[in-house]
Design a protein around this motif. Structure first.
Motif, short mmCIF file in Angstrom:
data_model
loop_
_atom_site.label_atom_id
_atom_site.label_comp_id
_atom_site.label_asym_id
_atom_site.label_seq_id
_atom_site.Cartn_x
_atom_site.Cartn_y
_atom_site.Cartn_z
N LEU A 411 86.52 96.84 124.95
CA LEU A 411 86.92 95.45 125.70
C LEU A 411 88.34 95.46 125.63
O LEU A 411 88.77 95.21 126.70
N LEU A 412 88.99 95.84 124.47
CA LEU A 412 90.38 95.46 124.47
C LEU A 412 91.20 96.54 125.41
O LEU A 412 92.25 96.07 125.94
N CYS A 413 90.49 98.02 125.62
CA CYS A 413 91.35 98.70 126.50
C CYS A 413 91.06 98.27 127.84
O CYS A 413 91.92 99.05 128.69
N ILE A 414 90.46 97.72 128.20
CA ILE A 414 90.39 97.13 129.74
C ILE A 414 90.56 95.47 129.80
O ILE A 414 90.17 94.83 130.86
N ARG A 415 91.23 95.16 128.82
CA ARG A 415 91.72 93.76 128.49
C ARG A 415 92.17 93.04 129.94
O ARG A 415 91.91 91.77 130.28
N SER A 416 93.17 93.61 130.50
CA SER A 416 93.82 93.00 131.73
C SER A 416 92.93 92.91 132.78
O SER A 416 92.90 91.89 133.49
N ARG A 417 92.10 93.86 132.96
CA ARG A 417 91.09 93.96 134.28
C ARG A 417 90.12 92.77 134.03
O ARG A 417 89.51 92.13 134.76
N LEU A 418 89.60 92.69 132.49
CA LEU A 418 88.59 91.58 132.35
C LEU A 418 89.40 90.09 132.33
O LEU A 418 88.62 89.43 132.92
N LYS A 428 80.13 93.78 136.37
CA LYS A 428 79.82 95.07 136.87
C LYS A 428 80.88 96.20 136.35
O LYS A 428 80.46 97.25 135.85
N LEU A 429 82.09 95.72 135.80
CA LEU A 429 82.94 96.54 135.12
C LEU A 429 82.38 97.07 133.65
O LEU A 429 82.45 98.34 133.32
N LEU A 430 81.67 96.16 133.09
CA LEU A 430 81.26 96.48 131.57
C LEU A 430 80.08 97.27 131.72
O LEU A 430 79.68 98.26 130.95
N GLN A 431 79.21 97.06 132.82
CA GLN A 431 77.95 97.98 133.05
C GLN A 431 78.04 99.36 133.52
O GLN A 431 77.21 100.11 133.60
N HIS A 432 79.33 99.44 134.12
CA HIS A 432 79.84 100.75 134.48
C HIS A 432 81.32 100.96 134.06
O HIS A 432 82.16 100.93 134.69
N TYR A 433 81.35 101.21 132.80
CA TYR A 433 82.48 101.52 132.13
C TYR A 433 83.24 102.52 132.71
O TYR A 433 83.09 103.65 133.10
N PRO A 434 84.65 102.30 133.07
CA PRO A 434 85.56 103.42 133.91
C PRO A 434 85.98 104.38 132.56
O PRO A 434 85.75 104.32 131.56
N GLU A 435 86.36 105.42 133.18
CA GLU A 435 86.79 106.69 132.47
C GLU A 435 88.27 106.21 131.79
O GLU A 435 88.96 105.42 132.25
N ILE A 436 88.15 106.82 130.52
CA ILE A 436 89.31 106.38 129.53
C ILE A 436 89.70 107.63 128.88
O ILE A 436 88.73 108.45 128.61
N ASN A 437 90.68 107.35 128.27
CA ASN A 437 91.17 108.49 127.43
C ASN A 437 90.42 108.22 125.96
O ASN A 437 90.86 107.30 125.36
N ILE A 438 89.61 109.33 125.51
CA ILE A 438 88.84 108.85 124.41
C ILE A 438 89.61 108.74 123.09
O ILE A 438 89.23 108.04 122.29
N GLU A 439 90.39 109.83 123.08
CA GLU A 439 91.17 109.81 121.86
C GLU A 439 92.13 108.22 121.60
O GLU A 439 92.06 107.80 120.33
N HIS A 440 92.55 107.79 122.81
CA HIS A 440 93.15 106.60 122.47
C HIS A 440 92.12 105.35 122.37
O HIS A 440 92.39 104.62 121.53
N LEU A 441 90.74 105.55 122.96
CA LEU A 441 89.80 104.56 122.60
C LEU A 441 89.68 104.76 120.96
O LEU A 441 89.48 103.57 120.25
N LEU A 442 89.39 105.74 120.48
CA LEU A 442 88.98 106.02 119.04
C LEU A 442 90.01 105.47 118.25
O LEU A 442 89.99 104.78 117.03
N GLN A 443 91.31 105.62 118.40
CA GLN A 443 92.53 105.26 117.73
C GLN A 443 92.35 103.75 117.60
O GLN A 443 92.78 102.99 116.77
N VAL A 444 92.38 103.17 118.89
CA VAL A 444 92.29 101.55 118.88
C VAL A 444 91.06 101.15 118.22
O VAL A 444 91.35 100.06 117.27
#
Length: 459
Positions: A411-418, A428-444
């Motif tokens: 949720l935090l990684c797509i905060r501005s879009r939400l 729609k965005l949350l049910q079809h989550y966009p591509e993201i840098n996985i290492e960045h996601l895990l660090q967050v």
């Protein structure tokens, strides 16, 4: 030059000081420059004199050839010494780059190749110990396990408690668990009216078909179009592309896994009549079976079904109540877990929490029910799922703790879009989550704390 052996009784004082001094310097300098792992540092000679005189207690075998560091010319200045070290580093990088290209490694830089190579060496060293240090293994696994060699299969079994930390007990534990699984199948599944095994000939046929169709699918595999749907996302709307977690009847992966996974899920259902099989369990099982069946160790691959069953039971031990409708409103049910996710989001970013849940009424049950019950197996590509599970299984506080952290981080990684979206757009965005840098996601996710009132994230 004839290679030096440890048995040669050369004396350090007999070496001319002009030669001995630079060599000693290079030994120390290269050891620091190459950043050798702990195991290598213990056997890397600190003094050339102790090595050639036979006084070193390093772990070299008698008669083993030792590499001698011999520069092309006598190095007499700091500049030449630096140039020589740089040359050595360039030669190493060149060798690594050539090996990566030959093996088809998908890493984008030489540094990443070297880092992955070092991680593999560290991991292999840890797994070779008589007593495995699980805390160190968790730290390594949290950064992502290397592909190939069966390392992920072995580490996952250790992290799930299927293999004991004592290396000497592995063979005994595996044999007993596999025999127990075989007896359970004989008693509960292999009756005349419930025969679900297949012959070896059918298995070979499936393997051949798997290879053929998999090669063809790589040429034409396309993502299916997203469905525009409000409300809860139904599991049958999940993409049917051909991957190891595909639910499509035409999927070769689904056909390949069908028999063994059916055995596992039927056996689980028989042993847990209060829960039985619930839709979604197959998605949680699939990564385990895929990793274990891909183990290059033939004995382990043959027993992938037995190993997957035991690890599947362990994996569900702290989340099985999520699949039990009667437990939905209990302290361990899915609604309680969704509430914990909401509290975690509020604690780390109250503005986003208020926008989603208060202003737009986008409750976690509209999108996170699937995230949590399926352990994110339907939100990312398969390679990313395996990487995320490395961190799930290595979390010292349990899978559910890291799972909620990753869900909050998503949720935090797509905060501005939400924050710029309304109910329909956000759902729609949350049910079809966009591509993201996985290492960045895990660090967050790692940086989150349920006890902080805000989380600073640049978007």
């Amino acid at each position: 030059m004839k290679p030096l052996h440890k048995t040669h009784q050369l004396k350090s004082p007999e070496l001319p000081s002009l030669i001995q001094s630079p060599l000693v310097h290079y030994t120390t300098m290269l050891k620091d420059k190459l950043k050798l792992p702990d195991k290598a540092q213990r056997v890397f000679p600190d003094r050339l004199g102790s090595l050639v005189s036979g006084e070193s207690d390093s772990a070299f075998e008698v008669g083993e050839e030792l590499e001698i560091l011999v520069p092309n010319t006598c190095v007499s200045g700091e500049e030449n010494e630096v140039d020589y070290a740089k040359k050595m580093e360039e030669q190493r990088e060149s060798g690594v780059r050539q090996r990566a290209e030959k093996e088809g490694a998908g890493l984008v830089s030489v540094k990443e190749v070297i880092a992955a190579d070092d991680k593999r060496s560290d991991l292999e060293y840890e797994l070779s110990q008589k007593e495995i240090n699980l805390e160190k293994l968790q730290r390594i696994a949290d950064t992502g396990l290397p592909e190939g060699g069966g390392l992920r299969a072995t580490v996952w079994k250790l992290l799930l408690g299927y293999l004991p930390p004592s290396h000497d007990l592995w063979e005994k534990e595996l044999r007993e668990n596999r025999e127990k699984h075989s007896k359970l199948k004989q008693e509960l599944l292999l009756s005349p009216c419930l025969m679900v095994t297949v012959t070896n000939q059918n298995l070979k046929s499936r393997q051949s078909e798997l290879t053929r169709i998999k090669d063809e699918s790589l040429k034409s595999n396309e993502h299916s179009a997203d469905n525009d749907a409000d409300g809860l996302l139904r599991r049958h709307e999940i993409s049917q592309e051909d991957h190891p977690l595909s639910l499509g009847k035409a999927s070769v992966w689904n056909q390949h896994f069908e028999e063994a996974m059916r055995n596992i899920l039927l056996l689980f259902s028989k042993l847990n009549p209060a829960i039985r099989y619930v839709q979604g369990m197959n998605e949680v099982l699939a990564p385990l079976y895929y990793v274990f069946s891909a183990d290059p160790d033939e004995q382990n691959a043959v027993n992938a079904e037995a190993d997957s069953f035991s690890c599947f039971v362990r994996l569900l031990s702290d989340s099985v109540d999520h699949f039990c409708q009667q437990m939905d409103h209990s302290a361990v049910g899915i609604l309680s877990t969704l509430s914990r996710l909401s509290e975690l989001l509020k604690a780390n970013n109250e503005e986003l929490w208020h926008h989603l849940e208060i202003k737009n009424k986008v409750k976690p049950q509209f999108y996170a029910f699937r995230w949590i019950t399926l352990l994110l197996t339907q939100e990312f590509n398969f390679h990313s799922i395996l990487r995320i599970w490395d961190s799930f299984l290595s979390n010292p506080f349990g899978v559910q703790d890291m799972l909620l952290r990753v869900c909050c981080a998503m949720l935090l990684c797509i905060r501005s879009r939400l924050l710029s979206g309304d109910f329909a757009a956000n759902l729609k965005l949350l049910q079809h989550y966009p591509e993201i840098n996985i290492e960045h996601l895990l660090q967050v996710a790692r940086d989150l704390s349920p006890y902080t009132s805000s989380y600073s994230l640049s978007l």
